[in-house]
Motif scaffolding. Structure first.
Motif, PDB file in Angstrom:
ATOM      1  N   PHE A 111     -12.570 -71.842  78.331  1.00  0.00           N
ATOM      2  CA  PHE A 111     -12.644 -72.859  76.986  1.00  0.00           C
ATOM      3  C   PHE A 111     -11.291 -73.600  76.832  1.00  0.00           C
ATOM      4  CE2 PHE A 111     -17.625 -72.723  75.519  1.00  0.00           C
ATOM      5  CZ  PHE A 111     -17.194 -73.051  76.943  1.00  0.00           C
ATOM      6  N   GLU A 112     -10.331 -72.470  76.396  1.00  0.00           N
ATOM      7  CA  GLU A 112      -9.384 -72.658  76.472  1.00  0.00           C
ATOM      8  C   GLU A 112      -8.332 -73.637  77.472  1.00  0.00           C
ATOM      9  OE1 GLU A 112      -8.623 -68.818  77.659  1.00  0.00           O
ATOM     10  OE2 GLU A 112      -9.770 -69.915  76.877  1.00  0.00           O
ATOM     11  N   HIS A 113      -8.882 -73.667  78.528  1.00  0.00           N
ATOM     12  CA  HIS A 113      -8.141 -74.239  79.751  1.00  0.00           C
ATOM     13  C   HIS A 113      -8.813 -75.930  79.262  1.00  0.00           C
ATOM     14  CE1 HIS A 113      -5.326 -70.720  79.896  1.00  0.00           C
ATOM     15  NE2 HIS A 113      -6.700 -70.360  80.340  1.00  0.00           N
ATOM     16  N   ILE A 114      -9.397 -75.930  79.068  1.00  0.00           N
ATOM     17  CA  ILE A 114     -10.566 -77.561  79.887  1.00  0.00           C
ATOM     18  C   ILE A 114     -10.240 -78.852  77.644  1.00  0.00           C
ATOM     19  CG2 ILE A 114     -13.029 -78.479  78.745  1.00  0.00           C
ATOM     20  CD1 ILE A 114     -14.294 -75.730  79.034  1.00  0.00           C
ATOM     21  N   PRO A 115      -9.931 -79.588  79.388  1.00  0.00           N
ATOM     22  CA  PRO A 115      -8.944 -80.910  78.839  1.00  0.00           C
ATOM     23  C   PRO A 115     -10.008 -81.687  78.729  1.00  0.00           C
ATOM     24  CG  PRO A 115      -8.913 -80.597  81.038  1.00  0.00           C
ATOM     25  CD  PRO A 115      -9.459 -79.362  81.043  1.00  0.00           C
ATOM     26  N   ASP A 116     -10.977 -81.788  79.087  1.00  0.00           N
ATOM     27  CA  ASP A 116     -12.139 -82.818  78.458  1.00  0.00           C
ATOM     28  C   ASP A 116     -13.224 -82.139  77.831  1.00  0.00           C
ATOM     29  OD1 ASP A 116     -14.082 -84.746  77.642  1.00  0.00           O
ATOM     30  OD2 ASP A 116     -13.747 -85.749  79.742  1.00  0.00           O
ATOM     31  N   PRO A 117     -13.353 -82.058  77.187  1.00  0.00           N
ATOM     32  CA  PRO A 117     -14.940 -80.449  76.162  1.00  0.00           C
ATOM     33  C   PRO A 117     -15.832 -82.000  76.267  1.00  0.00           C
ATOM     34  CG  PRO A 117     -12.892 -81.355  74.327  1.00  0.00           C
ATOM     35  CD  PRO A 117     -12.808 -82.063  75.936  1.00  0.00           C
ATOM     36  N   ALA A 118     -15.940 -82.927  75.755  1.00  0.00           N
ATOM     37  CA  ALA A 118     -17.225 -83.016  75.675  1.00  0.00           C
ATOM     38  C   ALA A 118     -17.712 -83.505  77.172  1.00  0.00           C
ATOM     39  CB  ALA A 118     -16.899 -85.291  75.518  1.00  0.00           C
TER      40      ALA A 118
ATOM     41  N   VAL B  29       4.514 -72.759  70.740  1.00  0.00           N
ATOM     42  CA  VAL B  29       5.910 -72.831  71.207  1.00  0.00           C
ATOM     43  C   VAL B  29       5.591 -73.580  72.372  1.00  0.00           C
ATOM     44  CG1 VAL B  29       7.252 -70.990  72.831  1.00  0.00           C
ATOM     45  CG2 VAL B  29       6.511 -70.071  70.197  1.00  0.00           C
ATOM     46  N   PRO B  30       6.599 -74.269  73.440  1.00  0.00           N
ATOM     47  CA  PRO B  30       7.150 -74.838  74.188  1.00  0.00           C
ATOM     48  C   PRO B  30       6.855 -74.040  75.510  1.00  0.00           C
ATOM     49  CG  PRO B  30       9.114 -74.977  72.977  1.00  0.00           C
ATOM     50  CD  PRO B  30       8.206 -74.089  72.617  1.00  0.00           C
ATOM     51  N   GLU B  31       5.982 -74.785  76.423  1.00  0.00           N
ATOM     52  CA  GLU B  31       4.801 -74.014  77.829  1.00  0.00           C
ATOM     53  C   GLU B  31       6.596 -73.068  78.385  1.00  0.00           C
ATOM     54  OE1 GLU B  31       2.344 -74.523  81.836  1.00  0.00           O
ATOM     55  OE2 GLU B  31       2.738 -76.336  80.298  1.00  0.00           O
ATOM     56  N   ALA B  32       7.514 -73.544  78.481  1.00  0.00           N
ATOM     57  CA  ALA B  32       7.980 -73.037  79.654  1.00  0.00           C
ATOM     58  C   ALA B  32       8.572 -71.186  78.943  1.00  0.00           C
ATOM     59  CB  ALA B  32       9.672 -73.761  79.976  1.00  0.00           C
ATOM     60  N   ILE B  33       8.698 -71.980  77.326  1.00  0.00           N
ATOM     61  CA  ILE B  33       9.315 -70.424  76.952  1.00  0.00           C
ATOM     62  C   ILE B  33       8.059 -69.891  76.650  1.00  0.00           C
ATOM     63  CG2 ILE B  33       9.815 -69.457  74.379  1.00  0.00           C
ATOM     64  CD1 ILE B  33      11.645 -72.086  73.887  1.00  0.00           C
ATOM     65  N   ALA B  34       6.928 -69.615  76.407  1.00  0.00           N
ATOM     66  CA  ALA B  34       5.304 -69.262  76.354  1.00  0.00           C
ATOM     67  C   ALA B  34       5.270 -68.832  77.138  1.00  0.00           C
ATOM     68  CB  ALA B  34       4.658 -70.072  76.079  1.00  0.00           C
ATOM     69  N   ARG B  35       5.610 -68.769  78.796  1.00  0.00           N
ATOM     70  CA  ARG B  35       5.594 -68.456  80.143  1.00  0.00           C
ATOM     71  C   ARG B  35       6.412 -66.909  79.573  1.00  0.00           C
ATOM     72  NH1 ARG B  35       2.461 -69.879  84.973  1.00  0.00           N
ATOM     73  NH2 ARG B  35       1.711 -71.439  84.249  1.00  0.00           N
ATOM     74  N   THR B  36       7.537 -67.638  79.768  1.00  0.00           N
ATOM     75  CA  THR B  36       8.973 -65.529  80.169  1.00  0.00           C
ATOM     76  C   THR B  36       8.149 -65.025  78.657  1.00  0.00           C
ATOM     77  OG1 THR B  36      10.432 -67.659  80.358  1.00  0.00           O
ATOM     78  CG2 THR B  36      11.295 -65.561  79.253  1.00  0.00           C
ATOM     79  N   VAL B  37       7.661 -65.511  77.737  1.00  0.00           N
ATOM     80  CA  VAL B  37       7.180 -64.577  76.339  1.00  0.00           C
ATOM     81  C   VAL B  37       6.205 -63.671  76.980  1.00  0.00           C
ATOM     82  CG1 VAL B  37       6.650 -64.104  74.324  1.00  0.00           C
ATOM     83  CG2 VAL B  37       8.761 -65.512  74.640  1.00  0.00           C
ATOM     84  N   LEU B  38       5.459 -64.700  77.976  1.00  0.00           N
ATOM     85  CA  LEU B  38       3.815 -63.779  78.064  1.00  0.00           C
ATOM     86  C   LEU B  38       4.653 -62.819  79.525  1.00  0.00           C
ATOM     87  CD1 LEU B  38       0.944 -63.776  78.543  1.00  0.00           C
ATOM     88  CD2 LEU B  38       1.271 -65.330  79.407  1.00  0.00           C
ATOM     89  N   LYS B  39       5.369 -63.297  80.264  1.00  0.00           N
ATOM     90  CA  LYS B  39       5.661 -62.272  81.617  1.00  0.00           C
ATOM     91  C   LYS B  39       6.213 -60.650  79.967  1.00  0.00           C
ATOM     92  CE  LYS B  39       6.574 -66.202  85.073  1.00  0.00           C
ATOM     93  NZ  LYS B  39       7.726 -66.642  85.722  1.00  0.00           N
TER      94      LYS B  39
ATOM     95  N   ILE C 292      -2.247 -67.676  85.431  1.00  0.00           N
ATOM     96  CA  ILE C 292      -1.573 -67.627  84.092  1.00  0.00           C
ATOM     97  C   ILE C 292      -2.176 -69.129  84.443  1.00  0.00           C
ATOM     98  CG2 ILE C 292       0.514 -68.281  82.924  1.00  0.00           C
ATOM     99  CD1 ILE C 292       1.096 -65.871  83.458  1.00  0.00           C
ATOM    100  N   PHE C 293      -2.187 -70.150  82.974  1.00  0.00           N
ATOM    101  CA  PHE C 293      -2.902 -71.136  83.086  1.00  0.00           C
ATOM    102  C   PHE C 293      -2.181 -72.716  82.143  1.00  0.00           C
ATOM    103  CE2 PHE C 293      -5.523 -69.785  86.081  1.00  0.00           C
ATOM    104  CZ  PHE C 293      -5.731 -69.735  87.290  1.00  0.00           C
ATOM    105  N   PRO C 294      -2.205 -73.673  81.596  1.00  0.00           N
ATOM    106  CA  PRO C 294      -1.810 -74.489  80.787  1.00  0.00           C
ATOM    107  C   PRO C 294      -3.464 -74.267  79.581  1.00  0.00           C
ATOM    108  CG  PRO C 294      -1.738 -75.751  82.666  1.00  0.00           C
ATOM    109  CD  PRO C 294      -2.039 -73.834  82.820  1.00  0.00           C
ATOM    110  N   ALA C 295      -3.404 -73.772  78.272  1.00  0.00           N
ATOM    111  CA  ALA C 295      -4.243 -73.756  77.340  1.00  0.00           C
ATOM    112  C   ALA C 295      -3.745 -75.287  76.151  1.00  0.00           C
ATOM    113  CB  ALA C 295      -4.082 -72.696  76.802  1.00  0.00           C
ATOM    114  N   VAL C 296      -5.214 -76.192  76.539  1.00  0.00           N
ATOM    115  CA  VAL C 296      -4.841 -76.635  75.520  1.00  0.00           C
ATOM    116  C   VAL C 296      -5.680 -76.961  73.916  1.00  0.00           C
ATOM    117  CG1 VAL C 296      -4.565 -78.350  77.098  1.00  0.00           C
ATOM    118  CG2 VAL C 296      -6.684 -77.655  76.574  1.00  0.00           C
ATOM    119  N   TYR C 297      -7.094 -75.641  73.946  1.00  0.00           N
ATOM    120  CA  TYR C 297      -7.315 -75.644  73.041  1.00  0.00           C
ATOM    121  C   TYR C 297      -8.782 -76.418  71.939  1.00  0.00           C
ATOM    122  CZ  TYR C 297      -4.696 -71.562  73.149  1.00  0.00           C
ATOM    123  OH  TYR C 297      -3.487 -70.259  73.286  1.00  0.00           O
TER     124      TYR C 297
END
Length: 254
Positions: free
Chosen positions: A117-124, A158-168, A179-184
């Motif tokens: 659900f966190e990756h869904i760009p168009d929830p409607a 956190v910016p995506e590039a930094i978030a990926r580094t932190v996640l790793k 790993i996929f971008p999240a939009v919430y």
């Protein structure tokens, strides 16, 4: 210290079966299993390559995740072509980028969606498709981060590039392809009620904190997250456990 050993330090019961008292996977999939039977048709929405069924967790939790053979049919759908080789589904279909697919109306007795659900760009659009696929009286089950939990907030700030580094660093065992971008956009109670209105769905939703997962195998970070979880009120817990039942008198899709 490894991920498993640090978990065992705080949850010694891991040695008795391979899962803790707060294991979110066990909690979620035990309830999913309780809602299906041998005749059920199940849709795995966001099935991907089936990593959870073959690589993650204890043998017990992997067995809970895998519904193939326990129900009449498991249909995997995803935007990623990896779903076509998912070994835990009987049939696989690609979703269009807007979240629609070529399956017939009211095909599913249960739809589950695990950390999608966190990756869904168009929830409607996705909500309309989920409602279309689900039989009256059927269940929609989802596990997803709370937009206002500390993990969700950190991911958004956190910016995506930094978030990926932190996640790793925090989860070194996590593979890049998972790993996929999240939009919430479907990760609050308000959003759930908007896109799955109570006129069409009964809501059985609660929040959850599992073992800390972003600690880089450092006991001091793990302990800090444990304290934070203890102090966090339910609306700000890290995970939403979502169980919605489609009303039998709700009429056709919006």
């Amino acid at each position: 210290m490894t991920h498993q050993s640090i978990d065992s330090t705080f949850f010694p019961e891991l040695s008795a079966g391979g899962f803790s008292r707060v294991d979110g996977t066990v909690a979620f999939y035990q309830r999913v299993n309780a809602l299906v039977d041998r005749d059920s048709v199940v849709v795995d929405f966001g099935a991907g390559r089936g990593v959870g069924h073959i690589e993650l967790g204890s043998p017990y939790s992997r067995a809970l995740r895998n519904l193939k053979g326990k129900v009449s049919k498991v249909i995997g759908v995803d935007v990623d072509e990896a779903v076509l080789s998912n070994p835990s589904v009987d049939q696989a279909y690609l979703l269009d980028r807007d979240g629609s697919c070529q399956l017939q109306d009211e095909i599913a007795d249960l739809i589950f969606s695990d950390f999608t659900f966190e990756h869904i760009p168009d929830p409607a659009t996705s909500a309309r498709e989920l409602e279309r696929l689900l039989k009256p009286g059927g269940w929609l089950c989802a596990r997803t981060p709370n937009k206002y939990g500390y993990i969700g907030l950190a991911n958004q700030l956190v910016p995506e590039a930094i978030a990926r580094t932190v996640l790793k660093a925090a989860q070194p065992e996590r593979k890049e392809e998972d790993i996929f971008p999240a939009v919430y956009r479907l990760n609050t109670r308000r959003a759930l009620l908007k896109h799955f209105p109570s006129s069409q769905f009964e809501h059985f939703v609660y929040t959850w904190d599992a073992e800390p997962g972003y600690h880089a195998n450092r006991p001091i970070i793990y302990r800090t997250f444990k304290v934070l979880q203890y102090l966090t009120p339910p609306p700000l817990k890290t995970i939403y456990m979502i169980f919605l039942r489609k009303r039998t008198d709700s009429g056709r899709s919006r």
